[in-house]
Design an enzyme around this catalytic site. Structure first.
Site, PDB file in Angstrom:
ATOM      1  N   TYR A 137       0.356  -1.048   0.014  1.00 39.06           N
ATOM      2  CA  TYR A 137       0.142   0.334  -0.342  1.00 39.06           C
ATOM      3  C   TYR A 137       1.362   1.174  -0.605  1.00 39.06           C
ATOM      4  O   TYR A 137       0.271   2.881  -0.764  1.00 39.06           O
ATOM      5  CB  TYR A 137      -0.921  -0.612   1.350  1.00 39.06           C
ATOM      6  CG  TYR A 137      -2.019  -1.011   1.142  1.00 39.06           C
ATOM      7  CD1 TYR A 137      -2.397  -2.162  -0.359  1.00 39.06           C
ATOM      8  CD2 TYR A 137      -3.018  -0.856   2.257  1.00 39.06           C
ATOM      9  CE1 TYR A 137      -2.736  -3.326  -0.039  1.00 39.06           C
ATOM     10  CE2 TYR A 137      -3.692  -2.074   2.091  1.00 39.06           C
ATOM     11  CZ  TYR A 137      -4.280  -3.014   1.240  1.00 39.06           C
ATOM     12  OH  TYR A 137      -5.663  -3.639   0.707  1.00 39.06           O
ATOM     13  N   LYS A 187       2.978 -15.724   2.561  1.00 43.22           N
ATOM     14  CA  LYS A 187       2.938 -16.228   1.260  1.00 43.22           C
ATOM     15  C   LYS A 187       3.879 -16.948   0.831  1.00 43.22           C
ATOM     16  O   LYS A 187       4.378 -15.743  -0.316  1.00 43.22           O
ATOM     17  CB  LYS A 187       2.083 -15.349   0.558  1.00 43.22           C
ATOM     18  CG  LYS A 187       1.075 -15.927  -1.414  1.00 43.22           C
ATOM     19  CD  LYS A 187       0.467 -17.350  -0.764  1.00 43.22           C
ATOM     20  CE  LYS A 187       0.149 -17.640  -2.316  1.00 43.22           C
ATOM     21  NZ  LYS A 187      -0.498 -18.846  -2.229  1.00 43.22           N
ATOM     22  N   ASP A 219      -4.116 -17.953   1.572  1.00 39.86           N
ATOM     23  CA  ASP A 219      -4.701 -18.746   1.048  1.00 39.86           C
ATOM     24  C   ASP A 219      -5.383 -18.836   2.232  1.00 39.86           C
ATOM     25  O   ASP A 219      -7.040 -19.798   2.006  1.00 39.86           O
ATOM     26  CB  ASP A 219      -4.512 -19.380   0.187  1.00 39.86           C
ATOM     27  CG  ASP A 219      -3.756 -19.538  -0.058  1.00 39.86           C
ATOM     28  OD1 ASP A 219      -2.635 -19.863   0.387  1.00 39.86           O
ATOM     29  OD2 ASP A 219      -2.521 -20.490  -1.126  1.00 39.86           O
ATOM     30  N   ASP A 243      -5.885  -6.519   5.754  1.00 38.27           N
ATOM     31  CA  ASP A 243      -6.941  -5.445   5.265  1.00 38.27           C
ATOM     32  C   ASP A 243      -8.277  -5.912   5.291  1.00 38.27           C
ATOM     33  O   ASP A 243      -9.519  -6.228   5.505  1.00 38.27           O
ATOM     34  CB  ASP A 243      -6.159  -4.741   3.836  1.00 38.27           C
ATOM     35  CG  ASP A 243      -7.800  -4.010   3.167  1.00 38.27           C
ATOM     36  OD1 ASP A 243      -8.442  -3.290   4.253  1.00 38.27           O
ATOM     37  OD2 ASP A 243      -7.544  -3.401   2.190  1.00 38.27           O
ATOM     38  N   ASP A 247     -11.460  -7.445   7.443  1.00 39.45           N
ATOM     39  CA  ASP A 247     -12.648  -7.576   6.980  1.00 39.45           C
ATOM     40  C   ASP A 247     -14.080  -9.260   6.972  1.00 39.45           C
ATOM     41  O   ASP A 247     -15.051  -9.158   7.404  1.00 39.45           O
ATOM     42  CB  ASP A 247     -13.010  -7.151   5.626  1.00 39.45           C
ATOM     43  CG  ASP A 247     -13.650  -5.480   5.796  1.00 39.45           C
ATOM     44  OD1 ASP A 247     -12.873  -4.535   7.476  1.00 39.45           O
ATOM     45  OD2 ASP A 247     -13.746  -4.859   4.708  1.00 39.45           O
TER      46      ASP A 247
END
Ligand code: NAD
Length: 352
Positions: A137, A187, A219, A243, A247
């Protein structure tokens, strides 16, 4: 010494929900001094700036900040620099809040609010620790350019080992205050940045012998969160994965009006706010659920002031009013007692 708390009610339902949270803080009779300032749309209207100088000064001097929410349709057409959201990003950046803590707790009384089967989510109590100021980001270079006759988009995933160590320490410490299980999400099978992430987490582990560290690929973590979420205690991950996963985890509980959050700096100074927005559709109607903001007060007591007993007293009061059947509109079910924002505050105060 008197501790200073900066209160930023913000917009929409913000003033209504922070008013109840402030009553809870006052009821604890701690040596706190509260000062209120403007942020977001309210600050644009009064001072032409979503994060005015007076608010900056107060936020900087305070030991902790309690925020309602910002934004609303009234300000959506302003130039980007003057939008309420700019105030929120501004204060996060100004205070160097690199660690975002988002609990996802499902109270047994609200098990029907989740879209998942009650037996999968009942009793769920997860804390997601997300790095907030690094990763893809913020990484440079980034952009969209013309290359070889076509548009080319690119971003840079990056972390220094000190950034990883800093968020790792927050997560290990948080796990130490809970069930002592930390799962680091990466990852590493594809991304070198996250191989470094895993290496640094492993290097930190010996400093926290009472916490059990495990690792999971992102994942799989996304899948496990809906398959068997109660296996987790604390999850720690980078900005982008955090992020998305935070959620996902918050939605397991099904009730956005119940979820608090904390964003911390290196000295545990924090900004505490509900995870939801300013809900303009119900603003000014005494209809908003104040519990996420009241639970943000519990996080403030725990993480900035180390007042664990007081934090638990607030959380237990919330559990008790739910057990008594008090429900605002967002969590209402037939047979329960429907209450407004202020009455929910009254009920929590009565238990406290
Ligand atoms: P929202 O979270 O404000 O509302 C989504 C839905 O949830 C609405 O139906 C709302 O009524 C309901 N809801 C939210 N909080 C509730 C509560 N405490 N009690 C009962 N119901 C509640 O999200 P949105 O509608 O997408 O955004 C509205 C405004 O809030 C926008 O301007 C947005 O930019 C802003 N926003 C601010 C923050 C923040 O301040 N941190 C976060 C998200 C959105």
């Amino acid at each position: 010494m008197t501790k200073k708390i900066c209160v930023l009610p913000g917009d929409g339902i913000g003033p209504e929900i922070t008013a109840q949270a402030v009553r809870v803080l006052a009821a604890l009779k701690l040596d706190f001094e509260l000062e209120t300032a403007l942020l977001g749309g309210a600050a644009v209207d009064a001072a032409g700036d979503p994060y005015p100088e007076a608010t900056r000064k107060l936020a900087e001097e305070a030991d902790a900040v309690l925020l309602g929410a910002v934004g609303g349709p009234k300000w959506d057409t302003l130039p980007r620099e003057q939008r309420p959201e700019k105030g929120l990003l501004g204060i996060r950046e100004h205070l160097n809040l690199f660690a975002n803590l988002r609990p996802a707790v499902l109270y047994p009384e609200l098990a029907n609010a989740s879209t998942l089967k009650p037996e999968v989510v009942s009793g769920l109590d997860i804390l997601i620790v997300r790095e907030l100021t690094g990763d893809i980001y913020f990484g440079q270079p980034r952009g969209i350019e013309q290359r070889n006759g076509e548009r080319f988009g690119f971003n840079t995933m990056r972390y220094t080992e000190s950034e990883i160590r800093r968020i790792g320490r927050v997560a290990f410490a948080a796990a130490g205050k809970r069930n002592k299980k930390l799962c680091s999400v990466d990852k590493m099978n594809v991304l070198e940045t996250t191989q470094l992430w895993r290496d640094v987490m492993n290097e930190l582990a010996p400093e926290y012998p009472d916490v059990t560290l495990s690792h999971m690929l992102v994942d799989n973590a996304a899948m496990q969160l809906v398959r068997a979420p109660r296996q987790f205690d604390v999850l720690v991950t980078g900005n982008m994965f955090g992020d998305i996963l935070s959620d996902e985890a918050s939605m397991l509980t099904g009730s956005i009006g119940m979820l608090p959050s904390a964003s911390l700096d290196i000295n545990n100074k924090g900004l505490y706010e509900p995870s939801h927005g300013s809900a303009p559709d119900i603003a000014g109607r005494n209809a908003a659920n104040p519990l996420a903001t009241i639970l943000s007060v519990a996080m403030l007591l725990r993480y900035t002031f180390n007042l664990e007993a007081e934090a638990q007293a607030v959380e237990n009061a919330v559990k008790k009013v739910l057990a008594e059947g008090c429900r605002t509109g967002d969590i209402f079910e037939p047979g329960m007692k429907k209450v407004g924002t202020k009455e929910m505050g009254d009920a929590v105060l009565a238990v406290l």
